[in-house]
Scaffold this motif. Sequence first.
Motif, PDB file in Angstrom:
ATOM      1  N   HIS A  10      19.562  25.748   3.589  1.00 46.40           N
ATOM      2  CA  HIS A  10      20.994  25.803   3.848  1.00 46.40           C
ATOM      3  C   HIS A  10      21.569  27.190   3.617  1.00 46.40           C
ATOM      4  O   HIS A  10      22.781  27.367   3.708  1.00 46.40           O
ATOM      5  CB  HIS A  10      21.734  24.805   2.935  1.00 46.40           C
ATOM      6  CG  HIS A  10      21.412  23.375   3.252  1.00 46.40           C
ATOM      7  ND1 HIS A  10      21.281  22.423   2.274  1.00 46.40           N
ATOM      8  CD2 HIS A  10      21.180  22.750   4.434  1.00 46.40           C
ATOM      9  CE1 HIS A  10      21.000  21.256   2.831  1.00 46.40           C
ATOM     10  NE2 HIS A  10      20.918  21.431   4.139  1.00 46.40           N
ATOM     11  N   LEU A  13      23.809  28.734   6.220  1.00 45.31           N
ATOM     12  CA  LEU A  13      25.161  28.206   6.344  1.00 45.31           C
ATOM     13  C   LEU A  13      26.053  28.651   5.193  1.00 45.31           C
ATOM     14  O   LEU A  13      27.132  28.089   4.994  1.00 45.31           O
ATOM     15  CB  LEU A  13      25.114  26.669   6.379  1.00 45.31           C
ATOM     16  CG  LEU A  13      24.299  26.045   7.515  1.00 45.31           C
ATOM     17  CD1 LEU A  13      24.288  24.534   7.355  1.00 45.31           C
ATOM     18  CD2 LEU A  13      24.853  26.439   8.859  1.00 45.31           C
ATOM     19  N   CYS A 276      27.438  23.799  13.342  1.00 46.92           N
ATOM     20  CA  CYS A 276      27.301  24.238  11.944  1.00 46.92           C
ATOM     21  C   CYS A 276      28.412  23.663  11.072  1.00 46.92           C
ATOM     22  O   CYS A 276      28.166  23.228   9.933  1.00 46.92           O
ATOM     23  CB  CYS A 276      27.315  25.760  11.882  1.00 46.92           C
ATOM     24  SG  CYS A 276      25.886  26.568  12.641  1.00 46.92           S
TER      25      CYS A 276
END
Length: 407
Positions: A10, A13, A276
């Motif tokens: 992750h 992001l 996203c």
Amino acid sequence: MNVAFLSEKHKSLFPLLLLFYVPLTCLCQSNNSSSVSPTSSPSLNVTSLKPVPGCRAGLDPVYRYLCDRRAAWGIVIETVASAGFLLSIILMAGLLLWSLWISVSSQHQRSSIGGAVASIFMFLLATAGIFAITFSFIVRLTPQTCPTRIFLFGVLFSLAFSCLLARCLALLGFAAARGWGEPAVALGLFTVQVIIATEWLILILVRDKKPCEYSQEEFVMLQIYVMCLLAIGLISSLHFLCRSCFTYSYSYTGPARQHGRTQATLLCLTLLLSACIWVVWITMLIKGNADLGHRPQWDDPVISIALVTNGWVLLMGHGLCQVAFLCRGEARSKDNPLSFAGWTSPSADMSGLGDPKDGKENGSFENDGENRRGRKTEPTLQSPYDSEFSMTTTNIREPYDEYYGHD
């Protein structure tokens, strides 16, 4: 704060997570200093509560985040959402005025841009609705705001993603998505989510006679069809981007090729950022808030931030750009025709190539009007492999009997 629940996959992001995390931290601090419990019922005696800074005395706690200066996330989000809503309405009004002016000035352009105008208008309507529904998540969950959240959240996003998917199909050359078929495809895809949301409300409120309430997992499950539209649109935009960048065609050159690349890039970027955002808010809603110990308090702010962020991505990435393309006359339903203007040939300097020809230079061609008009010719048979073999043509301006000398 402990953010150990984030895995290594992750890390890409992180900017979006930071966008969600900072306002939520402010919310946590404001809740610690607030005298109003986040799980308190709206029916509490308001006179027993301390006044909220920025709000009038006696305000229902349901609406406190619209004006509470200690919970800065509410004021910031409603300001950004209001700006996005106003810009969407301005673009819609400008698009309508421009299309009316085109309809009056040119009937040909009116018939060619009708489908594109309808599709962009529906997209801007969905974007304006996304900004407007943000206020139902800033206001606390009540029996009045629950149906609005359940129904409009998925419906508005399905309309926006359906318009993007229909645009991708039109650019890929699907006949069903050309012209007025583009808004028709978008409406058809959008109707499915309307049926899903309506069925859920009817089953819960009418058949089971239950109050409108939902869990985090149930809210996400209701958006499965919207996520499918988003995924298919992203795949289609990536396919169109690859085709516009790596496929060359003589009928797809110059401004048309450049315009196709721009459209593909903007569509792909818009859908990728939207994907996203959806990954982040779903992860936070289902797992992140619970792991951080802020499940009841952070649920509505997470969705509110996702709505505003995704709304601006859609508006700037597709809505504003499409209106600009259309008003400048660059958005066309067909590719530009092939133009050889400015092309040069290696044999352009050879003498005699640019002179007009009358057909006499070709030995296999005879001018019927000058050589054979009015005189009989004996039919001769000659082998096509003979060096003197030539094809003769018939002059269609003379009757058959006169040309061949038949009485």
